[in-house]
Design an enzyme around this catalytic site. Structure first.
Site, mmCIF file in Angstrom:
data_model
loop_
_atom_site.group_PDB
_atom_site.id
_atom_site.type_symbol
_atom_site.label_atom_id
_atom_site.label_comp_id
_atom_site.label_asym_id
_atom_site.label_seq_id
_atom_site.Cartn_x
_atom_site.Cartn_y
_atom_site.Cartn_z
ATOM 1 N N PRO A 12 0.786 -1.223 0.000
ATOM 2 C CA PRO A 12 0.000 0.000 0.000
ATOM 3 C C PRO A 12 0.828 1.288 0.000
ATOM 4 O O PRO A 12 1.884 1.357 0.629
ATOM 5 C CB PRO A 12 -0.813 -0.095 1.293
ATOM 6 C CG PRO A 12 -0.109 -1.086 2.139
ATOM 7 C CD PRO A 12 0.542 -2.048 1.190
ATOM 8 N N ASN A 13 0.300 2.253 -0.718
ATOM 9 C CA ASN A 13 0.834 3.622 -0.816
ATOM 10 C C ASN A 13 2.076 3.736 -1.698
ATOM 11 O O ASN A 13 2.517 4.848 -1.979
ATOM 12 C CB ASN A 13 1.121 4.220 0.580
ATOM 13 C CG ASN A 13 -0.113 4.235 1.452
ATOM 14 O OD1 ASN A 13 -1.146 4.753 1.036
ATOM 15 N ND2 ASN A 13 -0.045 3.645 2.620
ATOM 16 N N ARG A 20 5.055 11.062 -2.593
ATOM 17 C CA ARG A 20 4.820 10.742 -1.184
ATOM 18 C C ARG A 20 6.119 10.914 -0.389
ATOM 19 O O ARG A 20 7.101 10.210 -0.645
ATOM 20 C CB ARG A 20 4.373 9.285 -1.116
ATOM 21 C CG ARG A 20 4.324 8.708 0.249
ATOM 22 C CD ARG A 20 4.262 7.188 0.185
ATOM 23 N NE ARG A 20 4.080 6.659 1.508
ATOM 24 C CZ ARG A 20 4.418 5.434 1.876
ATOM 25 N NH1 ARG A 20 4.932 4.595 0.994
ATOM 26 N NH2 ARG A 20 4.221 5.025 3.091
ATOM 27 N N TYR A 25 11.373 8.783 0.654
ATOM 28 C CA TYR A 25 11.268 7.724 -0.363
ATOM 29 C C TYR A 25 11.882 8.107 -1.711
ATOM 30 O O TYR A 25 11.946 7.263 -2.609
ATOM 31 C CB TYR A 25 9.799 7.329 -0.545
ATOM 32 C CG TYR A 25 9.190 6.729 0.696
ATOM 33 C CD1 TYR A 25 9.636 5.507 1.177
ATOM 34 C CD2 TYR A 25 8.190 7.397 1.403
ATOM 35 C CE1 TYR A 25 9.100 4.957 2.338
ATOM 36 C CE2 TYR A 25 7.642 6.853 2.560
ATOM 37 C CZ TYR A 25 8.098 5.640 3.022
ATOM 38 O OH TYR A 25 7.574 5.096 4.165
ATOM 39 N N ASN A 76 8.060 -5.642 -1.395
ATOM 40 C CA ASN A 76 8.049 -4.528 -0.463
ATOM 41 C C ASN A 76 6.619 -4.464 0.082
ATOM 42 O O ASN A 76 5.731 -3.902 -0.569
ATOM 43 C CB ASN A 76 8.418 -3.207 -1.146
ATOM 44 C CG ASN A 76 8.462 -2.059 -0.143
ATOM 45 O OD1 ASN A 76 7.993 -2.201 0.990
ATOM 46 N ND2 ASN A 76 9.018 -0.936 -0.555
ATOM 47 N N ALA A 79 3.463 -0.877 4.582
ATOM 48 C CA ALA A 79 2.989 -0.878 5.983
ATOM 49 C C ALA A 79 2.549 -2.267 6.442
ATOM 50 O O ALA A 79 2.592 -2.576 7.644
ATOM 51 C CB ALA A 79 1.853 0.119 6.135
ATOM 52 N N GLU A 100 12.854 -9.486 0.889
ATOM 53 C CA GLU A 100 12.096 -8.333 1.398
ATOM 54 C C GLU A 100 12.887 -7.051 1.102
ATOM 55 O O GLU A 100 14.099 -7.007 1.337
ATOM 56 C CB GLU A 100 11.917 -8.520 2.916
ATOM 57 C CG GLU A 100 11.211 -7.381 3.626
ATOM 58 C CD GLU A 100 11.129 -7.627 5.144
ATOM 59 O OE1 GLU A 100 11.571 -8.703 5.627
ATOM 60 O OE2 GLU A 100 10.634 -6.719 5.842
ATOM 61 N N HIS A 102 12.903 -2.716 1.537
ATOM 62 C CA HIS A 102 12.358 -1.445 2.011
ATOM 63 C C HIS A 102 13.217 -0.318 1.466
ATOM 64 O O HIS A 102 14.450 -0.362 1.594
ATOM 65 C CB HIS A 102 12.318 -1.386 3.542
ATOM 66 C CG HIS A 102 11.418 -2.425 4.103
ATOM 67 N ND1 HIS A 102 10.048 -2.326 4.008
ATOM 68 C CD2 HIS A 102 11.683 -3.614 4.677
ATOM 69 C CE1 HIS A 102 9.507 -3.404 4.536
ATOM 70 N NE2 HIS A 102 10.465 -4.213 4.940
ATOM 71 N N ARG A 109 13.751 4.828 11.771
ATOM 72 C CA ARG A 109 12.460 5.521 11.834
ATOM 73 C C ARG A 109 11.691 5.102 13.092
ATOM 74 O O ARG A 109 12.281 4.588 14.036
ATOM 75 C CB ARG A 109 11.693 5.250 10.527
ATOM 76 C CG ARG A 109 12.480 5.738 9.298
ATOM 77 C CD ARG A 109 11.743 5.463 8.008
ATOM 78 N NE ARG A 109 10.495 6.206 7.943
ATOM 79 C CZ ARG A 109 9.521 5.929 7.061
ATOM 80 N NH1 ARG A 109 9.680 4.954 6.176
ATOM 81 N NH2 ARG A 109 8.412 6.647 7.070
HETATM 82 C C1 DQA Z 1 8.511 0.973 3.361
HETATM 83 C C2 DQA Z 1 8.665 1.212 4.874
HETATM 84 C C3 DQA Z 1 7.343 0.983 5.592
HETATM 85 O O1 DQA Z 1 7.504 1.197 6.992
HETATM 86 C C4 DQA Z 1 6.303 1.960 5.078
HETATM 87 O O2 DQA Z 1 5.047 1.705 5.694
HETATM 88 C C5 DQA Z 1 6.174 1.959 3.600
HETATM 89 C C6 DQA Z 1 7.385 1.819 2.791
HETATM 90 C C7 DQA Z 1 9.802 1.321 2.588
HETATM 91 O O3 DQA Z 1 9.898 0.909 1.437
HETATM 92 O O4 DQA Z 1 10.688 1.994 3.126
HETATM 93 O O5 DQA Z 1 5.104 2.167 3.053
HETATM 94 O O6 DQA Z 1 8.233 -0.395 3.144
#
Ligand code: DQA
Length: 151
Positions: A12-13, A20, A25, A76, A79, A100, A102, A109
């Protein structure tokens, strides 16, 4: 004809990448990331599916399909990393290597980002390398899959 197939899944997002929180990011959009992944996959002789969803059930359905369709998963989970036992269970059910990714260094963070339900299942974790992390993950996945095929 590629030697293996990989699913790159985004949670998500991540569709908002580029606009964003760019200080966290970066400026690249998800389309830019998809392009980087396609270029890397071509160079590494991998076939690639690149998907994003904001819906947990959609991510789980794609992971179920991946059980028979792909040789490895780069994810990825965004959240859902920190909240979703259901996605962790779906990844466990796949029995294929999982990496995985990120973009940000989650350990720098908020404390709620320090726990991942996915990390115990992942073969490798790439954190805080920006969007380059996706390319690094595909490179590592190609090595893992080549080694497995040679065994
Ligand atoms: C994320 C880190 C997560 O904590 C966050 O909720 C994201 C992006 C990253 O790519 O750094 O949406 O996965």
């Amino acid at each position: 004809m590629s030697f293996a197939s990989v699913l790159v899944l985004n949670g998500p997002n991540l569709n908002l990448l580029g606009t964003r929180e760019p200080a966290i990011y970066g400026a690249e959009t998800l389309d830019d990331v998809a392009r980087m992944c396609r270029d890397a996959a071509e160079r590494l002789d991998l076939s690639l599916d690149f998907c994003q969803s904001n819906a947990e059930h959609q991510l789980i359905d794609w992971l179920h399909a991946a059980r028979t369709k792909v040789d490895g998963v780069v994810i990825n989970p965004a959240a859902y990393t920190h909240t979703s036992v259901a996605i962790a269970d779906a990844l466990s059910a796949i029995d294929k290597p999982v990496i995985e990714v990120h973009i940000s260094n989650v350990h720098r963070r908020e404390a709620f980002r320090h726990h991942s339900f996915v990390s115990p299942i992942a073969e490798a974790i790439i954190i805080g390398c920006g969007t380059q992390g996706y390319v690094l993950a595909l490179e590592r996945m190609a090595t893992i899959l080549k080694t497995r095929k040679a065994q």
